[in-house]
Design a protein around this motif. Structure first.
Motif, PDB file in Angstrom:
ATOM      1  N   PHE A   1      -7.167  -4.139   3.002  1.00 24.57           N
ATOM      2  CA  PHE A   1      -5.775  -4.552   2.743  1.00 24.57           C
ATOM      3  C   PHE A   1      -5.276  -5.476   3.866  1.00 24.57           C
ATOM      4  O   PHE A   1      -4.853  -6.607   3.617  1.00 24.57           O
ATOM      5  CB  PHE A   1      -4.930  -3.280   2.651  1.00 24.57           C
ATOM      6  CG  PHE A   1      -3.498  -3.487   2.256  1.00 24.57           C
ATOM      7  CD1 PHE A   1      -3.158  -3.786   0.948  1.00 24.57           C
ATOM      8  CD2 PHE A   1      -2.474  -3.344   3.186  1.00 24.57           C
ATOM      9  CE1 PHE A   1      -1.828  -3.948   0.566  1.00 24.57           C
ATOM     10  CE2 PHE A   1      -1.153  -3.504   2.823  1.00 24.57           C
ATOM     11  CZ  PHE A   1      -0.827  -3.805   1.505  1.00 24.57           C
TER      12      PHE A   1
ATOM     13  N   VAL B   1      -6.397  -6.056  -4.698  1.00 30.85           N
ATOM     14  CA  VAL B   1      -6.458  -7.157  -3.726  1.00 30.85           C
ATOM     15  C   VAL B   1      -7.007  -8.427  -4.391  1.00 30.85           C
ATOM     16  O   VAL B   1      -6.556  -9.538  -4.128  1.00 30.85           O
ATOM     17  CB  VAL B   1      -7.334  -6.725  -2.518  1.00 30.85           C
ATOM     18  CG1 VAL B   1      -7.816  -7.923  -1.725  1.00 30.85           C
ATOM     19  CG2 VAL B   1      -6.540  -5.779  -1.615  1.00 30.85           C
TER      20      VAL B   1
ATOM     21  N   TYR C   1       3.071  -1.479   4.210  1.00 27.57           N
ATOM     22  CA  TYR C   1       2.667  -0.080   4.028  1.00 27.57           C
ATOM     23  C   TYR C   1       3.922   0.748   3.785  1.00 27.57           C
ATOM     24  O   TYR C   1       4.913   0.614   4.505  1.00 27.57           O
ATOM     25  CB  TYR C   1       1.957   0.456   5.275  1.00 27.57           C
ATOM     26  CG  TYR C   1       0.563  -0.081   5.477  1.00 27.57           C
ATOM     27  CD1 TYR C   1      -0.549   0.641   5.049  1.00 27.57           C
ATOM     28  CD2 TYR C   1       0.354  -1.308   6.101  1.00 27.57           C
ATOM     29  CE1 TYR C   1      -1.850   0.146   5.241  1.00 27.57           C
ATOM     30  CE2 TYR C   1      -0.936  -1.803   6.299  1.00 27.57           C
ATOM     31  CZ  TYR C   1      -2.028  -1.067   5.864  1.00 27.57           C
ATOM     32  OH  TYR C   1      -3.299  -1.550   6.056  1.00 27.57           O
TER      33      TYR C   1
ATOM     34  N   PHE D   1       0.873  -1.188   0.000  1.00 35.63           N
ATOM     35  CA  PHE D   1       0.000   0.000   0.000  1.00 35.63           C
ATOM     36  C   PHE D   1       0.908   1.236   0.000  1.00 35.63           C
ATOM     37  O   PHE D   1       1.445   1.633   1.031  1.00 35.63           O
ATOM     38  CB  PHE D   1      -0.888  -0.047   1.246  1.00 35.63           C
ATOM     39  CG  PHE D   1      -1.997   0.991   1.302  1.00 35.63           C
ATOM     40  CD1 PHE D   1      -2.044   2.071   0.427  1.00 35.63           C
ATOM     41  CD2 PHE D   1      -3.007   0.881   2.254  1.00 35.63           C
ATOM     42  CE1 PHE D   1      -3.061   3.005   0.489  1.00 35.63           C
ATOM     43  CE2 PHE D   1      -4.035   1.819   2.338  1.00 35.63           C
ATOM     44  CZ  PHE D   1      -4.057   2.882   1.451  1.00 35.63           C
TER      45      PHE D   1
ATOM     46  N   MET E   1      -8.190  -0.350  -4.604  1.00 34.69           N
ATOM     47  CA  MET E   1      -7.754  -1.342  -3.612  1.00 34.69           C
ATOM     48  C   MET E   1      -8.455  -2.683  -3.852  1.00 34.69           C
ATOM     49  O   MET E   1      -7.826  -3.746  -3.845  1.00 34.69           O
ATOM     50  CB  MET E   1      -8.045  -0.806  -2.209  1.00 34.69           C
ATOM     51  CG  MET E   1      -7.732  -1.770  -1.086  1.00 34.69           C
ATOM     52  SD  MET E   1      -5.960  -2.104  -0.929  1.00 34.69           S
ATOM     53  CE  MET E   1      -5.396  -0.664  -0.019  1.00 34.69           C
TER      54      MET E   1
END
Ligand code: SF4
Ligand code: SF4
Length: 378
Positions: A34, A256, A42, A6, A252
């Motif tokens: 996430f 994912v 991250y 991310f 996202m």
């Protein structure tokens, strides 16, 4: 580790003209998905979102999840360092902003050859090794947009560095000035895993001309153009994680969905990408990635909104190529920047200060002449 990271340099914002207006609610939803799906990495940095990204990660990630459910990367901003005293101050500030006791991954940010020499001179490597010995850093590495010879020199002289963050995407893979493939192969030679940045080239590879997208959809109708780009980087064996600077929940969800059980691209799929790359090369006039380094380091004495102008110029050129018209909506957006107090492209005095911080080595002053010819005086 799952290979999607991310990237927190293009977080959702509530005001498109204010990078600090981070939308916490949307970021929380994105982080929930996430982390909930088992992704861990991250990536933030001191300068992202005009110095607010680290705080946002602190609020929306660090405070909300158990420490062992995520890993956090941040970076020492070499472009802002003038003297050695700043280094410990910034490092402590980063710990306070994010709220962590240690960084899992810590990088010297954007290490060009000149910044490498500065880091040596100011003994920044020694300071960071001390932080690692004290348990405040788990893995020490660096990010760079410089060429393969510089990557090789740094890794040869600092074998203690454990990973490298590189710009890798299918458009830049064979590029002479970005040298994605050569830099990657240099890391393989030194046995260092690679973190990929700009896999979608600042969003450029997410919004393709129809002709290029049609090639992709013909093979996989349900794969987004951005997913092709991320899959390309993740297919490289020595890649540890691919950072995606996601700006909304839909991006996202898309990432994912296919990165959870990732399958590398096969030969046939790679061939489609090379066809798309060849098409794109004839479309994008200025390969700016909107990293905003030239803006965030306040280099421009004429206050030009450099990446914004390049982005408008690229879109306008595409529109001209499709419709043949020379005036487009982009002229209005350009004038909006002027009304807001930014300088015109024609105000550029060719001082080239911005070029020294541009990771893409763009000849910005020369390109401003093209921007000016297209937007000024119409
Ligand atoms: S070369 Fe032009 S755009 Fe770059 S810093 Fe100087 S005035 Fe600004
Ligand atoms: S001109 Fe260069 S430094 Fe500025 S945003 Fe574009 S790529 Fe980044």
């Amino acid at each position: 580790m799952l290979k999607l990271g991310f990237g927190c340099m293009r977080l959702p914002i509530t005001d498109p003209d204010n990078p600090t207006s981070i939308n916490d609610e949307t970021m929380k939803e994105m982080a929930d998905l996430f982390t909930g799906q088992g992704f861990t990495y991250y990536d933030t940095a001191y300068m992202y979102h005009e110095f607010e990204s680290e705080r946002a990660v602190g609020r929306n990630v660090v405070k909300r999840f158990p420490r062992d459910s995520f890993t956090l990367a941040s970076k020492m901003p070499l472009s802002l360092i003038k003297n050695a005293d700043q280094v410990p101050k910034i490092f402590q500030e980063q710990k306070e902003k994010t709220g962590v006791d240690y960084f899992d991954y810590y990088l010297l940010h954007n290490m060009t050859l000149s910044k490498y020499l500065l880091a040596e001179k100011l003994k920044i490597f020694d300071y960071l090794k001390e932080r690692k010995a004290a348990g405040e850093i788990r893995y020490l590495g660096f990010s760079t947009h410089d060429n393969a010879a510089v990557v090789d020199r740094i890794l040869t002289e600092h074998p203690e560095l454990e990973f490298v963050q590189l710009q890798i995407n299918y458009l830049d893979w064979e590029s002479n000035y970005i040298q994605s493939r050569l830099c990657y192969e240099t890391c393989v030679k030194h046995g260092k895993p690679v973190v990929v940045m700009e896999p979608v080239k600042g969003g450029t590879l997410a919004n393709l001309p129809k002709e290029a997208e049609d090639l992709m959809r013909a093979m996989h109708p349900d794969w987004s153009p951005a997913s092709w780009a991320i899959r390309f980087a993740a297919s490289l064996e020595n890649v540890m994680v691919v950072l995606s600077g996601m700006s909304n929940l839909e991006q996202m969800q898309d990432n994912v969905s296919y990165m959870k059980d990732f399958q590398p691209l096969n030969e046939e799929e790679l061939n489609v990408l090379w066809q798309v790359r060849d098409l794109l090369k004839s479309w994008y006039a200025i390969p700016c990635t909107s990293c905003r380094y030239c803006v965030e380091t306040n280099t421009c004495p004429m206050n030009l909104a450099i990446p914004n102008y390049f982005s408008l110029y690229n879109v306008k050129k595409q529109a001209e190529a499709v419709k043949g018209n020379r005036w487009s909506q982009e002229n209005l957006y350009y004038e909006n920047y002027i009304y807001a107090g930014y300088g015109r492209a024609s105000d550029c005095i060719s001082c080239r200060a911005c070029e020294s911080v541009c990771p893409q080595n763009l000849k910005i002053a020369d390109l401003m002449k093209s921007v000016s010819a297209s937007f000024d005086g119409e």
